[in-house]
Design a protein around this motif. Structure first.
Motif, PDB file in Angstrom:
ATOM      1  N   ILE A 115       0.846  -1.197   0.000  1.00 42.55           N
ATOM      2  CA  ILE A 115       0.000   0.000   0.000  1.00 42.55           C
ATOM      3  C   ILE A 115       0.878   1.241   0.000  1.00 42.55           C
ATOM      4  CG2 ILE A 115      -1.699   1.306   1.337  1.00 42.55           C
ATOM      5  CD1 ILE A 115      -2.876  -1.364   2.246  1.00 42.55           C
ATOM      6  N   SER A 116       2.001   1.155   0.731  1.00 42.81           N
ATOM      7  CA  SER A 116       2.935   2.270   0.777  1.00 42.81           C
ATOM      8  C   SER A 116       3.482   2.572  -0.612  1.00 42.81           C
ATOM      9  CB  SER A 116       4.065   1.915   1.744  1.00 42.81           C
ATOM     10  OG  SER A 116       4.883   3.011   1.964  1.00 42.81           O
ATOM     11  N   MET A 117       3.757   1.518  -1.384  1.00 37.24           N
ATOM     12  CA  MET A 117       4.211   1.728  -2.769  1.00 37.24           C
ATOM     13  C   MET A 117       3.148   2.478  -3.561  1.00 37.24           C
ATOM     14  SD  MET A 117       4.702  -0.864  -5.952  1.00 37.24           S
ATOM     15  CE  MET A 117       2.950  -0.673  -6.221  1.00 37.24           C
ATOM     16  N   ALA A 118       1.890   2.050  -3.405  1.00 38.84           N
ATOM     17  CA  ALA A 118       0.802   2.727  -4.123  1.00 38.84           C
ATOM     18  C   ALA A 118       0.687   4.183  -3.668  1.00 38.84           C
ATOM     19  CB  ALA A 118      -0.506   1.983  -3.904  1.00 38.84           C
ATOM     20  N   LEU A 119       0.958   4.447  -2.372  1.00 32.50           N
ATOM     21  CA  LEU A 119       0.893   5.826  -1.875  1.00 32.50           C
ATOM     22  C   LEU A 119       2.015   6.671  -2.457  1.00 32.50           C
ATOM     23  CD1 LEU A 119       0.057   5.356   1.896  1.00 32.50           C
ATOM     24  CD2 LEU A 119      -1.458   6.011   0.033  1.00 32.50           C
ATOM     25  N   ALA A 120       3.218   6.076  -2.550  1.00 31.92           N
ATOM     26  CA  ALA A 120       4.357   6.823  -3.093  1.00 31.92           C
ATOM     27  C   ALA A 120       4.092   7.245  -4.532  1.00 31.92           C
ATOM     28  CB  ALA A 120       5.620   5.968  -3.027  1.00 31.92           C
ATOM     29  N   GLN A 121       3.221   6.497  -5.187  1.00 30.32           N
ATOM     30  CA  GLN A 121       2.837   6.845  -6.553  1.00 30.32           C
ATOM     31  C   GLN A 121       2.177   8.228  -6.572  1.00 30.32           C
ATOM     32  OE1 GLN A 121       0.875   3.440  -8.299  1.00 30.32           O
ATOM     33  NE2 GLN A 121       0.286   4.611 -10.117  1.00 30.32           N
ATOM     34  N   GLY A 122       1.650   8.647  -5.422  1.00 28.44           N
ATOM     35  CA  GLY A 122       1.136  10.010  -5.304  1.00 28.44           C
ATOM     36  C   GLY A 122      -0.207  10.241  -5.979  1.00 28.44           C
ATOM     37  N   THR A 123      -1.057   9.217  -6.020  1.00 26.10           N
ATOM     38  CA  THR A 123      -2.368   9.373  -6.647  1.00 26.10           C
ATOM     39  C   THR A 123      -3.417   9.613  -5.571  1.00 26.10           C
ATOM     40  OG1 THR A 123      -2.914   7.030  -6.462  1.00 26.10           O
ATOM     41  CG2 THR A 123      -1.673   7.730  -8.406  1.00 26.10           C
ATOM     42  N   ASP A 124      -4.488  10.345  -5.914  1.00 27.04           N
ATOM     43  CA  ASP A 124      -5.539  10.517  -4.902  1.00 27.04           C
ATOM     44  C   ASP A 124      -6.674   9.532  -5.143  1.00 27.04           C
ATOM     45  OD1 ASP A 124      -6.523  11.631  -7.148  1.00 27.04           O
ATOM     46  OD2 ASP A 124      -7.217  13.491  -6.217  1.00 27.04           O
ATOM     47  N   LEU A 125      -6.482   8.631  -6.076  1.00 33.15           N
ATOM     48  CA  LEU A 125      -7.485   7.602  -6.356  1.00 33.15           C
ATOM     49  C   LEU A 125      -6.781   6.253  -6.243  1.00 33.15           C
ATOM     50  CD1 LEU A 125     -10.372   7.181  -7.370  1.00 33.15           C
ATOM     51  CD2 LEU A 125      -9.592   7.674  -9.664  1.00 33.15           C
ATOM     52  N   LEU A 126      -7.314   5.382  -5.376  1.00 39.29           N
ATOM     53  CA  LEU A 126      -6.658   4.104  -5.104  1.00 39.29           C
ATOM     54  C   LEU A 126      -7.633   2.953  -5.292  1.00 39.29           C
ATOM     55  CD1 LEU A 126      -4.601   4.509  -1.799  1.00 39.29           C
ATOM     56  CD2 LEU A 126      -3.709   3.905  -4.052  1.00 39.29           C
ATOM     57  N   LEU A 127      -7.216   1.941  -6.054  1.00 42.18           N
ATOM     58  CA  LEU A 127      -8.030   0.736  -6.200  1.00 42.18           C
ATOM     59  C   LEU A 127      -7.294  -0.421  -5.534  1.00 42.18           C
ATOM     60  CD1 LEU A 127      -9.069   0.951  -9.984  1.00 42.18           C
ATOM     61  CD2 LEU A 127     -10.038   2.128  -8.014  1.00 42.18           C
TER      62      LEU A 127
END
Lengths: 262, 344
Positions: free
Chosen positions: A149-161
Motif C-alpha cells: 500500500i505504501s508503494m501505491a501511496l508513493a505513486q502520489g495518486t488521490d485515487l486508489l483501487l
C-alpha cells in the motif's frame, strides 16, 4: 464522478463475466465491492484500473475515456494494487516503495528530491520507516501488505483501487490495514475503491457498498441500505440476521445457515 | 518521519554500488592484461605495451596485434553481451534458470551456418558468421511470433519458453541431419559448437560490434521497465508501464546481444545463465545496476576462462566453451546447493 463504468462488458477470451454494467465512484469516498466468489468483483476492479480492456462499453476517469489517456498519465492519478502481488526476493521495503515513483521518472531523471519526499512520506504514513531496510520476505503478512500500500501511496495518486487488501491476513492485521485505508481517506480525502470478503469489516469501513452477483450490480448505497437480510439471501444465498454492530453501529451480519435449496 | 529518515539510503547504497562498479571495471582490466600477455607464447608486460603503443614488427608485436588483441576484444564483447542478455532473460521470464538460448538463437545460428555451407558454399567460419547472425535473428523473431499466436496482448514468458523449445528442437534436428550428410559442414560446425574466441581475427569483432552496441542501448532503455515488471504484470501496468512494449524491447535486446555473441563464438549461452547469479548479490534486484554488473562479470569471466584454456593443456589449447562448462558446471551446482536460487 471520479471514475465511471458505462455499459462495460468484461471477460477473458470468449467467456463474458460482466455483461453491460454501470457504476459511478464519487470523489472522496470509500467504496467497497462485495459479492460471492466469481461474481466479477475483481474483474470489475481490474477494468476500472485499466488492467483489463473492456470488450464493450467504456471506463471514464474524470470524464475522459481511460484508454485514450496515456497509461503513464493515468498512473499519476490512479493507483492500483492487484490481489496478492509478489516481489522478487531480496527487495527491501524502501526499494519497493521507491518503485511506486516509476510513473514520475524518465530515462534522464531517475531519482529526484520529489521522489525522495514522496517515499519518505509514504513510509511514514504506513508506519514502516523503521523497517525500510528490511527485505520484504522478512516482514509479517500485515507489514508486507502495508508495504505494498505504501508503494501505491508513493505513486502520489488521490485515487486508489485495492483488490482484497486483507487476503491471507488475520483479523488484527485486517483491521490494521483497513484503519490505514480509513486514515488515507480522512486525512487526505483520497478516493478508495476496494474489494473485500468480510461483510462486517466492509460495512464498518466503507461509505458506500456495491453488492454484485453474476456480473451485475444488485444493490449500491450506504452500508445500512445495502446490507439487509433480503439482500444476503439474494446475493449470497445466505440466511442471516443483521443487527447493529455494538461498537460502530454499522450493520453486523450474523449467519444462520445456507438457504435451503429446493 | 521526515525526508532525512531515509535520505542515507539511496546515497549510501549508491556509493557502495559505484565502488563495486569500479572494482568490476578493474577486474575486466586485469583480465584484459592476462589475456594479452599469457598464452602458448608468453609476452612480458613491457613488450605487450610496446606492441600496443609503438609496434615495430617484432614477433611479439605480431602475436599481440594480430592474435591476442582481436581475441581479447571479441572476449569482452561476447562476455558483455551474454552477461547482459542473461540478466535480461532471467528478469523477463522471472525464472532464475533462464538463459539467452531460450529464444532459439543458438540453434538458429547453428542451422543458418551449416545450411550456408552446403547451399551457398560458404567455406570458412568467418564468412558463415553473417549467416549465423541472420539465423539467430530469424529464429528469435519466429519464437516471438509463435509465442504471441493465440494469446492476446503479447507473448508471456511461458509461451515464449514453449515456442523457444519447439523451434530449437526443430532446428537442432535439421542441423544434425545436415552435418551428418556433409563433411565440410560438420567440420565448421564442430569447431563453432565447442565455443571459442580464438582465431577469429579482428574483422569478426568489428562485425559483431554494432549489434552488441545496439543491444546494450536497448538493454539500458529496458532496465526501468524491467524493474516495474519484476513486481508482476498487473502492478507494472498500474505503474503506467506498457508491458507488451517492454517485453518486445527486452526480446530485441536479448536477440541482438546473444545472437551476435553466439554467431561469433559458438554456444556459450552458459555464461548468460551463471553470470546474473554472481552479479545479483552485488547489485540487489535493481536492473539498472544488475545489467551493467552482469555485463562486466561476463566479460571478465570469459577472458579468464579463455586464458585458463590456453595454459591447462600445453602445447594445445582448450576451447573457452569447454573450460566454462568444466569450471562453471560444478560452480553452478555449488551455488544452487549453498542457497536456493532466488525467487525473481
Amino acid at each position: 464522478m471520479r471514475l465511471q463504468a458505462a455499459g462495460v462488458k468484461l471477460g477473458y477470451g470468449d467467456r463474458l463475466i460482466v455483461d453491460g454494467l454501470d457504476l459511478g465512484i464519487e470523489a472522496s469516498t470509500v467504496t467497497t465491492i462485495i459479492g460471492p466468489n466469481g461474481c466479477g468483483k475483481s474483474t470489475l476492479l481490474r477494468a476500472l484500473g485499466r488492467l483489463l480492456k473492456p470488450q464493450g462499453g467504456e471506463v471514464l476517469l474524470d470524464g475522459k475515456r481511460i484508454d485514450r489517456i496515456p497509461t503513464r498519465e493515468v498512473a499519476k492519478v490512479l493507483g492500483v494494487l492487484p490481489q496478492a502481488p509478489s516481489a522478487p526476493e531480496g527487495l527491501t521495503v524502501a526499494d519497493l516503495v521507491a518503485r511506486g515513483r516509476h510513473p514520475h521518472q524518465t530515462w534522464y531523471r531517475q531519482w529526484s528530491s520529489d521522489d525522495e519526499g514522496a517515499v519518505a512520506a509514504a513510509l511514514d504514513m504506513t508506519g514502516l520507516s523503521d523497517l525500510a531496510e528490511r527485505p520484504l520476505e522478512e516482514l509479517s503478512g500485515g507489514q508486507r501488505q502495508r508495504a505494498w500500500i505504501s508503494m501505491a501511496l508513493a505513486q502520489g495518486t488521490d485515487l486508489l483501487l485495492l483488490d482484497e487488501p486483507t487476503t491471507f491476513l488475520d483479523l488484527a492485521h485486517q483491521v490494521e490495514v483497513l484503519e490505514l485505508v480509513r486514515h488515507l481517506h480522512e486525512a487526505a480525502g483520497r478516493t478508495v475503491v476496494m474489494v473485500l470478503h468480510d461483510l462486517n469489516l466492509a460495512a464498518r469501513y466503507a461509505d458506500r457498498l456495491v453488492a454484485m452477483r453474476a456480473g451485475r450490480v444488485v444493490a449500491s448505497g450506504t452500508p445500512h441500505e445495502v446490507l439487509t437480510e433480503g439482500l444476503l439471501r439474494e446475493v449470497f444465498e445466505l440466511d442471516a440476521k443483521v443487527i447493529a454492530d455494538p461498537v460502530a453501529g454499522t450493520p453486523l451480519v450474523v449467519p444462520i445457515g445456507p438457504l435451503p435449496r429446493d | 518521519m521526515s525526508a532525512t529518515a531515509v535520505a542515507p539510503r539511496p546515497h549510501g547504497l549508491r556509493r557502495r554500488r559505484l565502488t563495486v562498479l569500479l572494482a568490476l571495471l578493474a577486474a575486466v582490466a586485469v583480465a584484459v592484461v592476462l589475456s594479452v600477455t599469457i598464452g602458448s607464447k608468453s609476452v612480458p608486460l613491457a613488450d605487450a605495451w610496446h606492441a600496443l603503443t609503438a609496434p615495430t614488427g617484432t614477433e611479439n608485436d605480431i602475436v599481440i596485434r594480430s592474435l591476442r588483441l582481436p581475441r581479447t576484444a571479441l572476449g569482452i564483447l561476447a562476455g558483455l553481451a551474454l552477461g547482459v542478455a542473461g540478466a535480461l532473460m532471467q528478469g523477463h521470464t522471472r525464472n532464475p534458470l533462464a538463459d539467452p538460448g531460450l529464444l532459439g538463437v543458438t540453434q538458429g545460428a547453428a542451422f543458418a551456418m551449416v545450411s550456408s555451407i552446403i547451399l551457398l558454399g560458404a567455406s570458412s567460419l568467418l564468412t558463415s558468421i553473417w549467416y549465423g547472425l541472420a539465423g539467430a535473428l530469424v529464429a528469435s523473431v519466429a519464437v516471438f511470433a509463435l509465442g504471441m499466436a493465440g494469446g492476446r496482448g503479447g507473448p508471456t514468458p511461458v509461451t515464449l519458453a514453449l515456442a523457444g523449445t519447439a523451434v530449437s528442437a526443430l532446428l537442432y534436428a535439421l542441423t544434425s541431419t545436415i552435418v551428418l550428410l556433409d563433411e565440410q559442414a560438420m567440420d565448421v560446425f564442430r569447431f563453432w559448437q565447442a565455443g571459442s574466441i580464438a582465431s577469429r581475427g579482428a574483422d569478426v569483432a568489428w562485425q559483431v560490434l554494432p549489434f552488441v552496441l545496439a543491444g546494450l542501448v536497448l538493454a539500458v532503455a529496458n532496465a526501468p521497465g524491467l524493474n516495474a515488471l519484476s513486481l508482476g504484470e498487473d502492478v507494472a501496468r498500474g505503474l503506467g508501464q506498457n508491458v507488451s512494449r517492454t517485453r518486445a524491447v527486452g526480446v530485441a535486446a536479448v536477440t541482438l546481444l546473444s545472437g551476435a555473441a553466439v554467431a561469433a563464438c559458438g554456444s556459450l549461452a552458459f555464461v548468460g545463465l551463471i553470470v546474473p547469479h554472481l552479479a545479483r548479490p552485488l547489485s540487489g534486484t535493481d536492473h539498472r545496476w544488475l545489467l551493467p554488473f552482469s555485463g562486466l562479470i561476463g566479460a571478465a569471466l570469459l577472458l579468464v576462462a579463455d586464458v585458463v584454456g590456453r595454459v591447462v593443456a600445453p602445447p594445445g589449447e582448450l576451447e573457452v566453451g569447454v573450460v566454462l562448462a568444466l569450471l562453471g558446471a560444478p560452480f553452478f551446482v555449488a551455488l544452487v546447493r549453498r542457497r536456493k536460487p532466488v525467487r525473481l
